[in-house]
Structures are given as C-alpha cells and as structure tokens.
Design a protein around this motif. Sequence first.
Motif, PDB file in Angstrom:
ATOM      1  N   THR A  39     -18.070  -4.866  27.871  1.00 38.02           N
ATOM      2  CA  THR A  39     -16.729  -4.320  27.624  1.00 38.02           C
ATOM      3  C   THR A  39     -15.655  -5.350  27.961  1.00 38.02           C
ATOM      4  O   THR A  39     -14.706  -5.534  27.194  1.00 38.02           O
ATOM      5  N   ALA A  40     -15.803  -6.050  29.074  1.00 34.29           N
ATOM      6  CA  ALA A  40     -14.829  -7.077  29.452  1.00 34.29           C
ATOM      7  C   ALA A  40     -14.799  -8.206  28.438  1.00 34.29           C
ATOM      8  O   ALA A  40     -13.730  -8.707  28.075  1.00 34.29           O
ATOM      9  N   LYS A  41     -15.956  -8.604  27.967  1.00 36.22           N
ATOM     10  CA  LYS A  41     -16.042  -9.663  26.949  1.00 36.22           C
ATOM     11  C   LYS A  41     -15.281  -9.257  25.693  1.00 36.22           C
ATOM     12  O   LYS A  41     -14.483 -10.026  25.168  1.00 36.22           O
ATOM     13  N   MET A  42     -15.514  -8.038  25.217  1.00 35.83           N
ATOM     14  CA  MET A  42     -14.850  -7.596  24.002  1.00 35.83           C
ATOM     15  C   MET A  42     -13.351  -7.393  24.220  1.00 35.83           C
ATOM     16  O   MET A  42     -12.551  -7.656  23.321  1.00 35.83           O
ATOM     17  N   ALA A  43     -12.970  -6.964  25.415  1.00 35.67           N
ATOM     18  CA  ALA A  43     -11.546  -6.844  25.729  1.00 35.67           C
ATOM     19  C   ALA A  43     -10.881  -8.216  25.645  1.00 35.67           C
ATOM     20  O   ALA A  43      -9.822  -8.361  25.020  1.00 35.67           O
ATOM     21  N   ALA A  44     -11.491  -9.214  26.246  1.00 38.62           N
ATOM     22  CA  ALA A  44     -10.929 -10.568  26.230  1.00 38.62           C
ATOM     23  C   ALA A  44     -10.834 -11.112  24.808  1.00 38.62           C
ATOM     24  O   ALA A  44      -9.822 -11.705  24.431  1.00 38.62           O
ATOM     25  N   LEU A  45     -11.870 -10.893  24.014  1.00 33.59           N
ATOM     26  CA  LEU A  45     -11.871 -11.388  22.640  1.00 33.59           C
ATOM     27  C   LEU A  45     -10.842 -10.676  21.768  1.00 33.59           C
ATOM     28  O   LEU A  45     -10.424 -11.221  20.744  1.00 33.59           O
ATOM     29  N   ASN A  46     -10.433  -9.474  22.163  1.00 32.81           N
ATOM     30  CA  ASN A  46      -9.446  -8.715  21.400  1.00 32.81           C
ATOM     31  C   ASN A  46      -8.040  -8.794  21.989  1.00 32.81           C
ATOM     32  O   ASN A  46      -7.180  -7.996  21.652  1.00 32.81           O
ATOM     33  N   GLY A  47      -7.820  -9.740  22.895  1.00 33.05           N
ATOM     34  CA  GLY A  47      -6.484  -9.962  23.434  1.00 33.05           C
ATOM     35  C   GLY A  47      -6.043  -8.947  24.471  1.00 33.05           C
ATOM     36  O   GLY A  47      -4.850  -8.767  24.697  1.00 33.05           O
ATOM     37  N   ARG A  48      -7.023  -8.291  25.113  1.00 33.73           N
ATOM     38  CA  ARG A  48      -6.699  -7.340  26.166  1.00 33.73           C
ATOM     39  C   ARG A  48      -7.049  -7.941  27.519  1.00 33.73           C
ATOM     40  O   ARG A  48      -7.924  -8.797  27.626  1.00 33.73           O
ATOM     41  N   ASN A  49      -6.375  -7.488  28.553  1.00 30.57           N
ATOM     42  CA  ASN A  49      -6.754  -7.818  29.921  1.00 30.57           C
ATOM     43  C   ASN A  49      -7.867  -6.861  30.309  1.00 30.57           C
ATOM     44  O   ASN A  49      -8.063  -5.832  29.657  1.00 30.57           O
TER      45      ASN A  49
END
Length: 65
Positions: free
Chosen positions: A31-41
């Motif tokens: 989840t953190a990886k996908m958040a980072a890749l989508n411009g989310r903290n």
Amino acid sequence: MFPEELPDFFIKAFSNKGDTVLDPFMGSGTTAKMAALNGRNYIGFEVSEEYIEIANQRIETAVTQ
C-alpha cells in the motif's frame, strides 16, 4: 503480499495527490509503495523489523526507478 492493483485502485478512487494514506498493518509495504507511486504521502505501522526492511527496500526501489 496482495496484488498491487488492489491498493492502487482504492488509493486513486478515494484520495487525491498530496493526501496521506494510512496503513495500520503495513507488512511488506504494498500500500505504501502504491501510495508513493501515485503521488500520495503514507504512514505505515509494522511491528516486524524484517518486514520494515522489506517495505523500505520496495518503496525505495519503486520511487527511484
């Protein structure tokens, strides 16, 4: 690990770029990886030091590519 498409869909559907995603059971960091890749903290909690290392490596590799 679960498919990256699962958190990717929900992150895009329920948050905006710059928002913060909370993962209270971080595990290997999908989840953190996908958040980072989508411009989310992201904020993640994990008790296993082994999984923390795995998650940090996955996230670092994803964002530097």
